[in-house]
Scaffold this motif. Structure first.
Motif, short mmCIF file in Angstrom:
data_model
loop_
_atom_site.label_atom_id
_atom_site.label_comp_id
_atom_site.label_asym_id
_atom_site.label_seq_id
_atom_site.Cartn_x
_atom_site.Cartn_y
_atom_site.Cartn_z
N SER A 88 -10.55 -105.37 -86.65
CA SER A 88 -9.90 -105.06 -87.92
C SER A 88 -10.10 -103.60 -88.30
O SER A 88 -11.22 -103.12 -88.38
N PHE A 89 -8.98 -102.91 -88.51
CA PHE A 89 -9.02 -101.56 -89.08
C PHE A 89 -8.56 -101.61 -90.54
O PHE A 89 -8.13 -100.61 -91.09
N ALA A 90 -8.65 -102.82 -91.15
CA ALA A 90 -7.99 -103.02 -92.45
C ALA A 90 -8.89 -102.76 -93.64
O ALA A 90 -8.42 -102.29 -94.68
N GLU A 91 -10.18 -103.05 -93.54
CA GLU A 91 -11.04 -102.95 -94.73
C GLU A 91 -11.15 -101.50 -95.22
O GLU A 91 -10.91 -100.56 -94.47
N GLY A 92 -11.60 -101.37 -96.47
CA GLY A 92 -11.59 -100.05 -97.10
C GLY A 92 -12.90 -99.29 -97.08
O GLY A 92 -12.95 -98.15 -97.49
N GLY A 93 -14.00 -99.91 -96.62
CA GLY A 93 -15.31 -99.26 -96.74
C GLY A 93 -15.81 -98.67 -95.43
O GLY A 93 -15.05 -98.50 -94.48
N GLY A 94 -17.10 -98.37 -95.42
CA GLY A 94 -17.73 -97.87 -94.21
C GLY A 94 -18.27 -99.02 -93.36
O GLY A 94 -18.02 -100.19 -93.67
N ASP A 95 -18.98 -98.70 -92.30
CA ASP A 95 -19.53 -99.70 -91.40
C ASP A 95 -20.88 -100.16 -91.93
O ASP A 95 -21.82 -99.36 -92.04
N TRP A 96 -20.99 -101.45 -92.25
CA TRP A 96 -22.24 -101.88 -92.89
C TRP A 96 -23.44 -101.81 -91.95
O TRP A 96 -24.57 -101.80 -92.37
N HIS A 97 -23.20 -101.71 -90.63
CA HIS A 97 -24.34 -101.54 -89.73
C HIS A 97 -25.07 -100.23 -90.01
O HIS A 97 -26.25 -100.10 -89.70
N LEU A 98 -24.35 -99.26 -90.56
CA LEU A 98 -24.95 -97.94 -90.80
C LEU A 98 -25.62 -97.85 -92.16
O LEU A 98 -26.29 -96.87 -92.47
N PHE A 99 -25.36 -98.82 -93.03
CA PHE A 99 -25.96 -98.73 -94.36
C PHE A 99 -27.47 -98.80 -94.23
O PHE A 99 -28.00 -99.52 -93.38
N PRO A 100 -28.19 -98.06 -95.06
CA PRO A 100 -29.65 -98.06 -94.98
C PRO A 100 -30.21 -99.33 -95.60
O PRO A 100 -30.92 -99.30 -96.60
N GLN A 101 -29.90 -100.46 -94.96
CA GLN A 101 -30.24 -101.75 -95.55
C GLN A 101 -31.74 -101.97 -95.70
O GLN A 101 -32.21 -102.41 -96.74
N ASP A 102 -32.47 -101.68 -94.62
CA ASP A 102 -33.90 -101.96 -94.67
C ASP A 102 -34.58 -101.10 -95.72
O ASP A 102 -35.42 -101.57 -96.48
N ASP A 103 -34.19 -99.82 -95.76
CA ASP A 103 -34.78 -98.93 -96.75
C ASP A 103 -34.46 -99.41 -98.16
O ASP A 103 -35.29 -99.35 -99.06
N PHE A 104 -33.23 -99.86 -98.33
CA PHE A 104 -32.85 -100.28 -99.67
C PHE A 104 -33.54 -101.58 -100.07
O PHE A 104 -33.95 -101.76 -101.22
#
Lengths: 491, 491
Positions: B128-144
């Protein structure tokens, strides 16, 4: 750091840099002791020579705006605070016309006026009966923190992603189970989760009542709804209430006029009056809505918080023809910071509200919804209720007893069967608005009744929240208030 | 459990109980295997005799709706699902008039249509190239997550209470520091925190453009803003754009008509076109706004995500006369579930937006704001940016290369300097709307350009989000799309 430079301008670049930094230091955008970028770095990121930045820094230093510590860096120097009075006075005339036009709109909202009143009274030893919620000491904070931790430890990216606009499905199921256990027909397809019940009210009002049209409200009523009506240009037609809730004859008169697009009611332990709509009037109101074809917005913000007598059925439970839209919240009973409320409705309205919710904020925080769902179930909700009923019930009794013991003749008040509020009337010619300054000087405050009426006119009524403090503080606060009233009555 | 009983009704109480439970079992409010209260308990809570409840349960059992396990309890029996088609068909005619009126309003929002398209295409192996956001794999999830844990461990009740409607003060300071570091004049008194940037847009539009009045937008533009205009009855006047952003002459023609109340623009890496407003046009647009007295709403949703070329100054940084309202967000760069955006503005508008924010939802989650403030600072924000720039920059290049290698003649596309999106045009007579079903059958999807125009008319344009997947997936997806286009062009 980036700075917008105009390379075609006659103003030299070093001076443009200097001006930006000077402006930010003076208006507080760059706080004291903030380290500025090294001149070499700033020069690179702005695409200018290092000398240009050095010249800018030298000018800022000569103006006493920055200081240098050799070997350490360049820092912002503490500035004396700007004079806001002067600034504002100069500001209004120089505002663009579109900003000046905003000044002609109606003034502060009731909620803002309440916040200012509470802020103005802040003092050591203040006893406040003014706030609208429960006592945060009783909120299940530790349990909820644990639920949040548990959800966060699940290594599931969906915890931190956009969720379903209608709300997290398992939470919608849990809410519908809680509603069914209260005798309210519900399933998860009819539940829409909102950012607090205030957002639910906002979405529904906007969907059903165009600007200039009328909504029927109790007088007095919830200030958050009054503010919404003002913000949406919606007119309020008022039905008075007594201890049995909204006067149905008054409501019917307005319905008869054909101008009402929505009936807004808080049937249980109304905010601010504490009145509870009687069983007979509930059936009359639901029948009236169907007869006149006008939907009812039922705001059940503390419906289960009953200390005596038999529970009344929700209007939604009496509604056979699809006229009642039900709104509930977890903010009052559980955790205010949850910001989770919900709408229960069906038919085309549900889809409309869903689209409006998406336009308003895309969706309510997934993390909070998952944590709430991990925490709450029918049994736990009932346990929370039992605890709140027991504690608040004693506080209600403590306040009623204290009022009876201390208040001078001529002061009267309600004796609510549930909820959070006692509604008190001062003897003429006193108004709760005038009395507020004296009360706050005596370190006790309440919410003036004027904030709960569409016009905001001064009123002899005031709202006391009995749920906020343990009985000894309630007794002291009521004593202080009684003393203030007595002194004003017989100076 | 409570059930609304009508003691004056001719319907016996046992049958009223039976009806409520039957209704809830059939509509899913009471799920299979839910345990019903013991008859003794239900009798007490309803204030009826135990025999009444037993009669109700016996009738439900004879209807095959519940089952009993002696010594264990009474449970709901699994029901065959209701027939929704029949239900809905019967429903529309029997709806109250106020519900039927809602059906006459405009149909689904663009965001809802996008969600449905994405949902309809869900399949194993879909790219899918349809969604509007960034790639959630790159979000600083653990830090957050860690930041959230840290905040939760602070034994401070304010973490879970209502906060300041304007937003958590330290976070407003942090945001103003980040803005200043980007050359945008700001201090914390001018920052208002909102539930995502969508809420910021909603509050500003409602405040500045009454229903029936006009807003100037780029065409194409952000679908969330189109939906807001439709929801508010606001008319859109359109200025086309090229790779240098909005065409200023077209904008001036509309301004000249005197009907424009607000200019909405996404100057950086526009959604959906990826266009970036040139430096010269930025100055022209800001000057036009001041000349015509019309404020600009600057939506800078991914302003810092630049992969090549020199950063352009924000319109807000060029604005000397107070015409620009700046909106930003952390959802695209950090964590979508944050739901934290902000407005930067001054003058009377700030106070208006504050009141509107209070009416809309009282305030944004305090916990999320505290966690974001614990996590973010100027240095960390820049580190996030560097990482996203590096990864997304490679993905952008991968998609541009794949497009050049695979697309048939006649297909054209933009080459954006930043952001998330490539804007692709199909050769005549193809439309992205018609192609969608074939593409999704080939397991690749995009967002049709029609969703980014006020009319929603079929369009040869489509939006590709290049940030969502690593290069090998991008190459496969583009190859699939090229194959689909080629097959349609030469069947």
């Amino acid at each position: 750091m980036r700075i917008a430079l105009d390379r075609d301008s006659q103003t030299p670049l070093y001076r443009q840099i200097c001006r930006f930094l000077e402006g930010q230091i003076n208006n507080g955008g760059l706080a004291a002791d903030t380290r500025l970028p090294a001149s070499r770095d700033l020069a690179v990121s702005l695409g200018v020579g290092r000398l240009t930045v050095n010249n800018a820094y030298a000018e800022l230093e000569s103006k006493g705006l920055i200081y240098r510590i050799p070997g350490s860096g360049t820092f912002v120097l503490q500035q004396s605070p700007a004079q806001p009075a002067e600034g504002v006075a100069a500001g209004i005339e120089s505002l663009p016309a579109w900003q000046q036009a905003l000044l002609d709109q109606p003034g502060k909202s009731a909620a803002q006026r309440q916040d200012e009143l509470i802020e103005s009274a802040r003092s050591a030893g203040l006893i406040s009966f003014a706030e609208g919620g429960g006592d945060w000491h009783l909120f299940p904070q530790d349990d909820f923190r644990k639920a949040l931790m548990t959800v966060l430890k699940q290594d599931d990216a969906r915890v931190l992603s956009y969720g379903d606009t209608a709300g997290f499905l398992p939470l919608r199921q849990t809410i519908s189970r809680i509603l069914v256990s209260q005798g309210i027909p519900a399933n998860q397809e009819q539940v829409l989760i909102t950012s607090g019940s205030q957002q639910a009210l906002a979405l529904i009002l906007k969907q059903l009542v165009p600007p200039g049209e009328c909504v029927l409200v109790e007088n007095p009523t919830h200030m958050g709804f009054i503010d919404l009506c003002h913000a949406n240009g919606v007119r309020m037609l008022e039905a008075p209430l007594d201890e049995q809730g909204m006067l149905i004859e008054a409501a019917e008169k307005h319905l008869n006029s054909g101008r009402v697009r929505l009936i807004y009611t808080v049937p249980n332990f109304q905010n601010p009056s504490g009145a509870c709509l009687s069983s007979g009037r509930r059936r009359q109101l639901v029948n009236l809505a169907a007869a006149y074809g006008v939907p009812i917005l039922e705001d059940d913000f503390v419906g289960d918080l009953r200390y005596k007598g038999q529970a009344q059925p929700a209007l939604k439970a009496l509604d056979k023809s699809g006229y009642v839209i039900y709104v509930g919240t977890f903010s009052k009973m559980l955790i205010p910071a949850l910001r989770i409320g919900y709408v229960l409705c069906e038919g085309p309205l549900y889809g409309r509200l869903l689209a409006a919710k998406h336009s308003a904020d895309i969706g309510t925080s997934t993390l909070m919804q998952r944590a709430l769902d991990a925490y709450i179930n029918v049994g736990r909700y009932e346990a929370c209720l039992r605890r709140a009923r027991s504690v608040y019930g004693r506080r209600r009794q403590a306040m009623l007893t204290a009022l009876a013991r201390t208040m001078p003749r001529g002061v009267t008040w309600s004796s609510p069967a549930g909820g959070l509020f006692i509604w008190l009337k001062l003897p003429e010619p006193l108004t709760a608005d005038d009395l507020f300054v004296r009360a706050s000087a005596a370190h006790v405050i309440y919410t003036p009744g004027s904030l709960f009426t569409p016009t905001g006119a001064p009123s002899p009524w005031l709202r006391l929240n009995f749920a906020l403090h343990p009985p000894p503080l309630i007794e002291s606060g009521v004593q202080r208030l009684a003393d203030v009233i007595r002194r004003v009555l017989s100076p």
